[in-house]
Enzyme design. Structure first.
Site, mmCIF file in Angstrom:
data_model
loop_
_atom_site.group_PDB
_atom_site.id
_atom_site.type_symbol
_atom_site.label_atom_id
_atom_site.label_comp_id
_atom_site.label_asym_id
_atom_site.label_seq_id
_atom_site.Cartn_x
_atom_site.Cartn_y
_atom_site.Cartn_z
ATOM 1 N N SER A 1 0.848 -1.193 0.000
ATOM 2 C CA SER A 1 0.000 0.000 0.000
ATOM 3 C C SER A 1 0.882 1.240 0.000
ATOM 4 O O SER A 1 2.065 1.181 0.342
ATOM 5 C CB SER A 1 -0.901 0.021 1.239
ATOM 6 O OG SER A 1 -0.138 0.333 2.400
ATOM 7 N N ASP A 2 0.301 2.374 -0.377
ATOM 8 C CA ASP A 2 1.003 3.625 -0.143
ATOM 9 C C ASP A 2 0.834 3.982 1.331
ATOM 10 O O ASP A 2 0.045 3.363 2.054
ATOM 11 C CB ASP A 2 0.466 4.730 -1.057
ATOM 12 C CG ASP A 2 1.523 5.786 -1.362
ATOM 13 O OD1 ASP A 2 2.472 5.945 -0.568
ATOM 14 O OD2 ASP A 2 1.408 6.452 -2.403
ATOM 15 N N TRP A 3 1.587 4.973 1.779
ATOM 16 C CA TRP A 3 1.653 5.302 3.209
ATOM 17 C C TRP A 3 0.249 5.569 3.771
ATOM 18 O O TRP A 3 -0.413 6.539 3.420
ATOM 19 C CB TRP A 3 2.531 6.532 3.416
ATOM 20 C CG TRP A 3 2.766 6.892 4.852
ATOM 21 C CD1 TRP A 3 1.844 7.340 5.746
ATOM 22 C CD2 TRP A 3 4.009 6.832 5.557
ATOM 23 N NE1 TRP A 3 2.419 7.569 6.965
ATOM 24 C CE2 TRP A 3 3.758 7.274 6.876
ATOM 25 C CE3 TRP A 3 5.299 6.463 5.208
ATOM 26 C CZ2 TRP A 3 4.777 7.353 7.837
ATOM 27 C CZ3 TRP A 3 6.308 6.543 6.164
ATOM 28 C CH2 TRP A 3 6.044 6.982 7.473
ATOM 29 N N GLY A 4 -0.201 4.676 4.639
ATOM 30 C CA GLY A 4 -1.471 4.869 5.331
ATOM 31 C C GLY A 4 -2.702 4.718 4.460
ATOM 32 O O GLY A 4 -3.816 5.019 4.919
ATOM 33 N N SER A 5 -2.552 4.244 3.216
ATOM 34 C CA SER A 5 -3.706 4.246 2.314
ATOM 35 C C SER A 5 -4.771 3.234 2.714
ATOM 36 O O SER A 5 -5.946 3.405 2.373
ATOM 37 C CB SER A 5 -3.264 3.998 0.868
ATOM 38 O OG SER A 5 -2.732 2.701 0.698
#
Length: 752
Positions: free
Chosen positions: A279-283
């Site tokens: 995932s992207d950061w915190g997505s």
């Protein structure tokens, strides 16, 4: 309940001996240990020192590391730090599974190369691969074995700050550039100590964020998804890509981190991708903000069942995945499939043979920021420069010129050339334009610098919001006097490093402050002005483009920026860059791009200029300021003898297009010969032009070279309205030329 995917596609990441080792390891792992491999956390303390037990957050992260609860760390760099963190995980956990160390090696680790958009302007795939290879050598010597690059998002909106990270507006160029960068990062064998895992990001559509605003929603057709957005991802996935990062945005109402169609149906099943998705950061957590998940537990469920393998900094898997498996909401086979994919990359990297192979202080000392790497950075940088105008043939300058006025805050700036996302590049470490000029000219040349204008205040923090102080013009008088008393003026204008990049979207992408005003005042006293435009995106400034006779678009070129620009200014290198992205005339034109479809009422010729009822603006022309593929040289190239081997092509055969290109000038030069096609009539509308091939070739003065392109069924294939990929018979135009506008055309008929 969903079952794990089984791909029948062949992939270079699959090695039977490694799959057997993974089977054995999976059979010995507890549920908690499996979930641990799916968690990625950012380094949050000095891992080479004692664990601060009074910090509950840090203490929990350290406990997870020791218990096998973390599969990867990001932002822990350096041989000493990665060794300490690896030791904490390997020597304390039950199974000793090594960590992956990820970092944003976007355009260099410590030796910084041109921003990716600038590098794409070189259209030089060998140099782009070499740039990524060099970055991988440095990063791997500093303990990193995974980068979150290349970004292969197609971008048509220069307001979006992250266009600086990609390869521009075209899916074919983007695919080729992305593939070159992937091969540079990953090398020929991932088990070699100087390779790192590449990541294609962001799956999918992030470059189409509405309004060019970061993290925003996207909304486009299925045709655009398959013909424009996805081809770079597909190209890399089918050629050994190790990892994919999903996107912050939604697509068709589903956040990318929870989109099974993108992550599983397309990427893993249809394309045969056998790496893993992060995932992207915190997505994953952000699916709550999207209104798609009611809480973090449901976010974890959406993500894992859609095919998202690793969770970057959401803690969704860490906190909820064990319970979801034990409750039966997630089949353990789905979990095992994700764990397998992550373990696979660790085996391929050779981490199970030597967890500390990347953490060698001697290699780090020898290889990071070496003279050899800086030489490569200079070579890549000069090839990325685009000559936009040279109407008075002011360039190249003589090194024996009597005097040069160097004007502009950016001319002496040693930080802006590093651009955004500069890895571990040292602030203020770039060679400035002023330094480059001084090093290039003779001892008899007077180089006089005046700052002239001021730009945004920048404290060097990635999260810092730029401030634009009022420029009182106090530097104008000295700059004008300097210009008046000099033979030529080299004026630097453009953007600070942090005016573009993630979170740096703008509604106004013209020159900030009073840069344009100063340019016009200086032009009144000295017409011999060379404008050096430094920016992370295409900038809109028609008064500059039309008022200056000489313009170099130099992007943010990295560590050796000043020397590379000087190489071009003084003719040691003949500029060869071509625009990877159209430069608009006005904000209201955006998006403006070359491969658009024809409207029902297109402009058909100059006679339409006075008419009303056709697709146009009443206050501006349709065309961009500078078109895709555009770039000048210090020499001229003539195209002749363009021909096809056949004008009637059967679906199952391959034909060739050939053209002679002659350097009609007096100096050697490199030309990017571009091939475009047009499908005139099809079952769904096709673009007026599509790039399908290019070759960058060095041609000596007076020399002619023949360039040949192969055309086959795949060249003309497209995603059609019925949801299938097909090549349809009919009439096609085949075009070759020096840019997307200046082309020669032949007609081809394709039959079944």
């Amino acid at each position: 309940m969903l079952t794990p995917i089984v791909s029948n596609a062949q992939n270079v990441l699959i090695k039977p001996e490694i799959e057997k080792q993974i089977d054995d390891l999976l059979s010995r792992m507890t549920l908690e240990e499996k979930v641990g491999q799916l968690n990625q956390h950012s380094g949050s303390w000095d891992v080479t020192g004692p664990i601060p037990e009074d910090n509950e957050y840090v203490a929990e992260r350290a406990r997870l590391l020791k218990n096998g609860g973390v599969g990867s760390l990001l932002n822990v760099t350096g041989a000493e730090a990665t060794y300490a963190a690896q030791k904490l995980a390997v020597e304390n956990s039950r199974l000793g599974i090594p960590l992956l160390f990820g970092f944003d090696v976007i355009h260099g680790y410590k030796t910084i190369f041109p921003i990716p958009l600038g590098e794409a302007a070189s259209w030089d795939l060998d140099m782009i691969r070499k740039s990524a290879r060099t970055a991988a050598i440095e990063a791997s010597a500093a303990g990193i074995n995974w980068t979150f690059a290349p970004m292969v998002d197609v971008g048509r909106d220069p307001r979006w700050g992250r266009v600086m990270e990609g390869a521009g507006e075209d899916p074919y160029l983007g695919s080729q550039v992305g593939l070159a960068r992937m091969r540079g990062f990953q090398g020929n064998d991932l088990s070699e100590v100087n390779t790192i895992l590449a990541t294609a990001k962001h799956l999918a559509g992030y470059g189409f964020s509405e309004g060019g605003r970061d993290y925003n929603t996207v909304d486009f057709s299925r045709r655009t998804l398959h013909n424009i957005v996805l081809p770079p991802f597909k190209t890399l996935a089918e050629n050994g890509l190790a990892t994919v990062m999903n996107s912050f945005n939604d697509l068709n109402g589903i956040p990318a981190s929870g989109d099974r169609y993108l992550q599983t149906t397309l990427l893993k099943e249809k394309w045969g991708f056998n790496g893993f998705i992060v995932s992207d950061w915190g997505s994953i957590r952000q699916m709550i903000n999207h209104g798609y998940s009611k809480d973090l537990e449901q976010s974890a469920l959406h993500a894992i069942t859609s095919g998202n393998d690793m969770d970057m900094e959401s803690e969704a898997y860490q906190r909820h995945l064990v319970d979801l498996v034990e409750s039966g909401e997630v089949d353990v086979a789905v979990l095992d499939e994700s764990v397998r994919r992550i373990l696979r990359t660790k085996f391929l990297l050779g981490l199970f043979d030597d967890p500390y192979k990347y953490s060698d202080p001697e290699r780090e000392e020898k290889l990071v920021y070496s003279d050899e790497h800086r030489t490569i950075a200079r070579d890549v940088a000069k090839r990325s420069i685009v000559l936009l105008k040279n109407e008075k043939n002011i360039l190249p300058l003589s090194k024996e010129i009597s005097s040069i006025a160097v004007v502009g805050h950016l001319a002496a700036d040693k930080d802006a050339p590093l651009g955004n996302w500069r890895g571990r590049g040292e602030p203020n470490s770039a060679v400035s334009l002023l330094e480059g000029i001084k090093a290039a000219v003779s001892n008899n040349t007077k180089v006089n610098y005046t700052e002239g204008y001021t730009l945004a205040a920048n404290n060097g923090s990635f999260a810092f919001a730029l401030e634009y102080p009022e420029d009182d013009g106090s530097g104008f008088e000295a700059a004008i006097e300097n210009a008046k008393n000099s033979d030529v003026v080299v004026m630097a204008v453009g953007e600070e490093a942090l005016q573009s990049g993630e979170g740096r979207s703008l509604v106004d992408i013209s020159l900030k402050g009073r840069q344009l005003e100063l340019f016009k005042l200086i032009r009144e006293v000295n017409e011999n002005i060379v404008v050096v435009l430094m920016a992370g995106r295409p900038m809109i400034e028609p008064e500059l483009y039309e008022g200056a006779s000489t313009i170099l678009n130099t992007w943010h070129l990295g560590t050796e920026a000043g020397n590379a620009i000087a190489d071009v200014l003084f003719g040691d290198y003949n500029p060869s860059g071509k625009l990877p992205m159209s430069i608009p005339r006005a904000i209201g034109q955006i998006p403006v791009y070359y491969n658009h479809v024809s409207p029902g009422r297109p402009q058909t010729g100059p006679g339409d200029d006075g008419a009303v009822f056709w697709s146009h603006y009443n206050d501006e022309v349709n065309s961009p300021q500078f078109v895709f593929g555009y770039g000048l040289s210090y020499t001229d190239f003539e195209y002749s003898n363009f021909e096809l081997s056949k004008n009637l092509m059967n679906m199952d055969e391959t034909i060739t297009a050939r053209v002679d290109v002659t350097n009609t000038g007096e100096v050697p030069g490199e030309e990017v010969v571009q091939l475009y096609i047009r499908d005139h009539f099809a079952s769904s509308m096709r673009p007026v032009k599509e790039l399908k091939g290019f070759e960058k070739v060095l041609i000596n003065a007076g020399e002619t070279k023949t360039i040949t392109f192969k055309l086959d069924k795949k060249t003309f294939e497209f995603y059609a309205a019925d949801g299938t990929w097909k090549t349809e018979p009919g009439m096609f135009s085949i075009m070759v030329g020096t840019n997307s506008n200046d082309v020669q055309t032949l007609e081809l008929n394709i039959e079944r």
